[in-house]
Design a protein around this motif. Structure first.
Motif, PDB file in Angstrom:
ATOM      1  N   MET A  55       0.827  -1.216   0.000  1.00  0.00           N
ATOM      2  CA  MET A  55       0.000   0.000   0.000  1.00  0.00           C
ATOM      3  C   MET A  55       0.859   1.263   0.000  1.00  0.00           C
ATOM      4  O   MET A  55       0.531   2.242  -0.678  1.00  0.00           O
ATOM      5  CB  MET A  55      -0.955   0.019   1.196  1.00  0.00           C
ATOM      6  N   VAL A  56       1.942   1.267   0.746  1.00  0.00           N
ATOM      7  CA  VAL A  56       2.837   2.433   0.740  1.00  0.00           C
ATOM      8  C   VAL A  56       3.467   2.585  -0.642  1.00  0.00           C
ATOM      9  O   VAL A  56       3.512   3.700  -1.190  1.00  0.00           O
ATOM     10  CB  VAL A  56       3.904   2.336   1.854  1.00  0.00           C
ATOM     11  N   ARG A  57       3.939   1.495  -1.239  1.00  0.00           N
ATOM     12  CA  ARG A  57       4.516   1.557  -2.590  1.00  0.00           C
ATOM     13  C   ARG A  57       3.475   2.031  -3.608  1.00  0.00           C
ATOM     14  O   ARG A  57       3.798   2.814  -4.520  1.00  0.00           O
ATOM     15  CB  ARG A  57       5.078   0.194  -3.013  1.00  0.00           C
ATOM     16  N   PHE A  58       2.248   1.566  -3.450  1.00  0.00           N
ATOM     17  CA  PHE A  58       1.153   1.995  -4.319  1.00  0.00           C
ATOM     18  C   PHE A  58       0.973   3.508  -4.214  1.00  0.00           C
ATOM     19  O   PHE A  58       0.914   4.217  -5.229  1.00  0.00           O
ATOM     20  CB  PHE A  58      -0.126   1.250  -3.921  1.00  0.00           C
ATOM     21  N   GLY A  59       0.910   4.017  -3.002  1.00  0.00           N
ATOM     22  CA  GLY A  59       0.761   5.458  -2.810  1.00  0.00           C
ATOM     23  C   GLY A  59       1.937   6.240  -3.366  1.00  0.00           C
ATOM     24  O   GLY A  59       1.763   7.297  -3.994  1.00  0.00           O
ATOM     25  N   GLN A  60       3.143   5.742  -3.176  1.00  0.00           N
ATOM     26  CA  GLN A  60       4.328   6.416  -3.703  1.00  0.00           C
ATOM     27  C   GLN A  60       4.318   6.427  -5.233  1.00  0.00           C
ATOM     28  O   GLN A  60       4.694   7.430  -5.851  1.00  0.00           O
ATOM     29  CB  GLN A  60       5.599   5.739  -3.180  1.00  0.00           C
ATOM     30  N   LEU A  84      -5.655  10.356  -0.191  1.00  0.00           N
ATOM     31  CA  LEU A  84      -4.567  11.073   0.465  1.00  0.00           C
ATOM     32  C   LEU A  84      -3.593  11.627  -0.572  1.00  0.00           C
ATOM     33  O   LEU A  84      -3.231  12.809  -0.532  1.00  0.00           O
ATOM     34  CB  LEU A  84      -3.829  10.135   1.426  1.00  0.00           C
ATOM     35  N   VAL A  85      -3.167  10.785  -1.511  1.00  0.00           N
ATOM     36  CA  VAL A  85      -2.198  11.216  -2.514  1.00  0.00           C
ATOM     37  C   VAL A  85      -2.775  12.314  -3.402  1.00  0.00           C
ATOM     38  O   VAL A  85      -2.114  13.318  -3.672  1.00  0.00           O
ATOM     39  CB  VAL A  85      -1.717  10.010  -3.354  1.00  0.00           C
ATOM     40  N   THR A  86      -4.004  12.137  -3.840  1.00  0.00           N
ATOM     41  CA  THR A  86      -4.614  13.142  -4.703  1.00  0.00           C
ATOM     42  C   THR A  86      -4.813  14.451  -3.950  1.00  0.00           C
ATOM     43  O   THR A  86      -4.647  15.535  -4.522  1.00  0.00           O
ATOM     44  CB  THR A  86      -5.936  12.609  -5.296  1.00  0.00           C
ATOM     45  N   GLY A  87      -5.121  14.364  -2.670  1.00  0.00           N
ATOM     46  CA  GLY A  87      -5.197  15.573  -1.851  1.00  0.00           C
ATOM     47  C   GLY A  87      -3.864  16.295  -1.791  1.00  0.00           C
ATOM     48  O   GLY A  87      -3.788  17.520  -1.943  1.00  0.00           O
ATOM     49  N   TRP A  88      -2.785  15.546  -1.566  1.00  0.00           N
ATOM     50  CA  TRP A  88      -1.455  16.145  -1.564  1.00  0.00           C
ATOM     51  C   TRP A  88      -1.130  16.747  -2.927  1.00  0.00           C
ATOM     52  O   TRP A  88      -0.516  17.817  -3.017  1.00  0.00           O
ATOM     53  CB  TRP A  88      -0.394  15.116  -1.175  1.00  0.00           C
ATOM     54  N   THR A  89      -1.542  16.082  -3.999  1.00  0.00           N
ATOM     55  CA  THR A  89      -1.272  16.618  -5.336  1.00  0.00           C
ATOM     56  C   THR A  89      -1.956  17.961  -5.516  1.00  0.00           C
ATOM     57  O   THR A  89      -1.338  18.922  -5.983  1.00  0.00           O
ATOM     58  CB  THR A  89      -1.731  15.620  -6.424  1.00  0.00           C
ATOM     59  N   GLY A  90      -3.225  18.041  -5.131  1.00  0.00           N
ATOM     60  CA  GLY A  90      -3.938  19.312  -5.230  1.00  0.00           C
ATOM     61  C   GLY A  90      -3.325  20.373  -4.337  1.00  0.00           C
ATOM     62  O   GLY A  90      -3.196  21.544  -4.715  1.00  0.00           O
ATOM     63  N   PHE A  91      -2.927  19.970  -3.155  1.00  0.00           N
ATOM     64  CA  PHE A  91      -2.299  20.863  -2.181  1.00  0.00           C
ATOM     65  C   PHE A  91      -0.986  21.409  -2.734  1.00  0.00           C
ATOM     66  O   PHE A  91      -0.718  22.607  -2.693  1.00  0.00           O
ATOM     67  CB  PHE A  91      -2.055  20.041  -0.908  1.00  0.00           C
ATOM     68  N   ALA A  92      -0.162  20.534  -3.272  1.00  0.00           N
ATOM     69  CA  ALA A  92       1.172  20.913  -3.742  1.00  0.00           C
ATOM     70  C   ALA A  92       1.145  21.684  -5.052  1.00  0.00           C
ATOM     71  O   ALA A  92       2.026  22.514  -5.301  1.00  0.00           O
ATOM     72  CB  ALA A  92       2.035  19.667  -3.910  1.00  0.00           C
ATOM     73  N   SER A 135       2.835  10.700   5.603  1.00  0.00           N
ATOM     74  CA  SER A 135       1.370  10.586   5.632  1.00  0.00           C
ATOM     75  C   SER A 135       0.917   9.201   5.178  1.00  0.00           C
ATOM     76  O   SER A 135       0.011   8.606   5.780  1.00  0.00           O
ATOM     77  CB  SER A 135       0.733  11.642   4.724  1.00  0.00           C
ATOM     78  N   LEU A 136       1.528   8.707   4.109  1.00  0.00           N
ATOM     79  CA  LEU A 136       1.186   7.372   3.618  1.00  0.00           C
ATOM     80  C   LEU A 136       1.464   6.311   4.672  1.00  0.00           C
ATOM     81  O   LEU A 136       0.629   5.438   4.926  1.00  0.00           O
ATOM     82  CB  LEU A 136       1.995   7.042   2.359  1.00  0.00           C
ATOM     83  N   ILE A 137       2.638   6.380   5.271  1.00  0.00           N
ATOM     84  CA  ILE A 137       3.012   5.393   6.285  1.00  0.00           C
ATOM     85  C   ILE A 137       2.054   5.458   7.466  1.00  0.00           C
ATOM     86  O   ILE A 137       1.584   4.425   7.952  1.00  0.00           O
ATOM     87  CB  ILE A 137       4.479   5.594   6.710  1.00  0.00           C
TER      88      ILE A 137
END
Length: 182
Positions: free
Chosen positions: A76-81, A138-146, A167-169
């Protein structure tokens, strides 16, 4: 060049990278392929369908890059990364994700691939799909944030890549520590 769904989506993603989401239209993609918009529509449908196909292609590319095996928490962490890397190098990724509706045929293929990969790391399907959905959010939120208007200010306050990893971990560890009844 013979028109195909794959060729059209490839060209639309190239246009997205070069000029941004605002430039993506059937007419603009058709011009790049020396074709007419109605010809493209026969292969990909309308603009909304094209956006969905683009988003799905990018997601499947991220999924292809996830190494299989290991404990589900590591997967799951690798997936998010992998999602994070794909979204960070894709211009207007957050906008595309927000604008792209579900594409039925593609969504089924994605769900099948995710189910297989989730099952391979030992997660029950329903729980695994819920956890991977949380990782995507979570990742898409960070993308929008960044990549949003305040992205530069945020980057001066926090090292974003490290914050995404942390955050992912934390998210995955939280799920690991929680009840399987979620």
């Amino acid at each position: 060049m013979k028109l195909s769904r794959d060729a059209i989506v490839d060209e639309a993603i190239a246009l997205l990278q070069e000029e941004g989401l605002e430039a993506v239209s059937l007419r603009n993609v058709a011009a790049r392929l020396d074709a007419k918009a109605p010809s493209l529509a026969r292969h990909v449908g309308d603009k909304q369908s094209l956006l969905a196909l683009m988003s799905n292609r990018l997601f499947m590319g991220a999924l292809d890059d996830v190494a299989s095996g290991g404990p589900w928490t590591d997967w799951m962490v690798r997936f998010g990364q992998s999602l994070w890397r794909k979204q960070r190098v894709t211009r207007d990724a957050a906008l595309l994700i927000a604008a792209a509706p579900a594409h039925i045929g593609s969504m089924e293929a994605i769900a099948d691939r995710l189910s297989a990969q989730i099952g391979a790391v030992g997660l029950p399907p329903a729980r695994g799909m819920m956890i991977q959905s949380a990782v995507q959010a979570l990742v898409t939120g960070w993308t929008g944030f960044a990549t949003g208007p305040q992205g530069g200010d945020i980057a001066r306050l926090v090292e974003i890549d490290a914050a995404v990893d942390a955050s992912l971990i934390a998210l995955v560890q939280g799920f690991a520590a929680s009840s399987d009844d979620l």
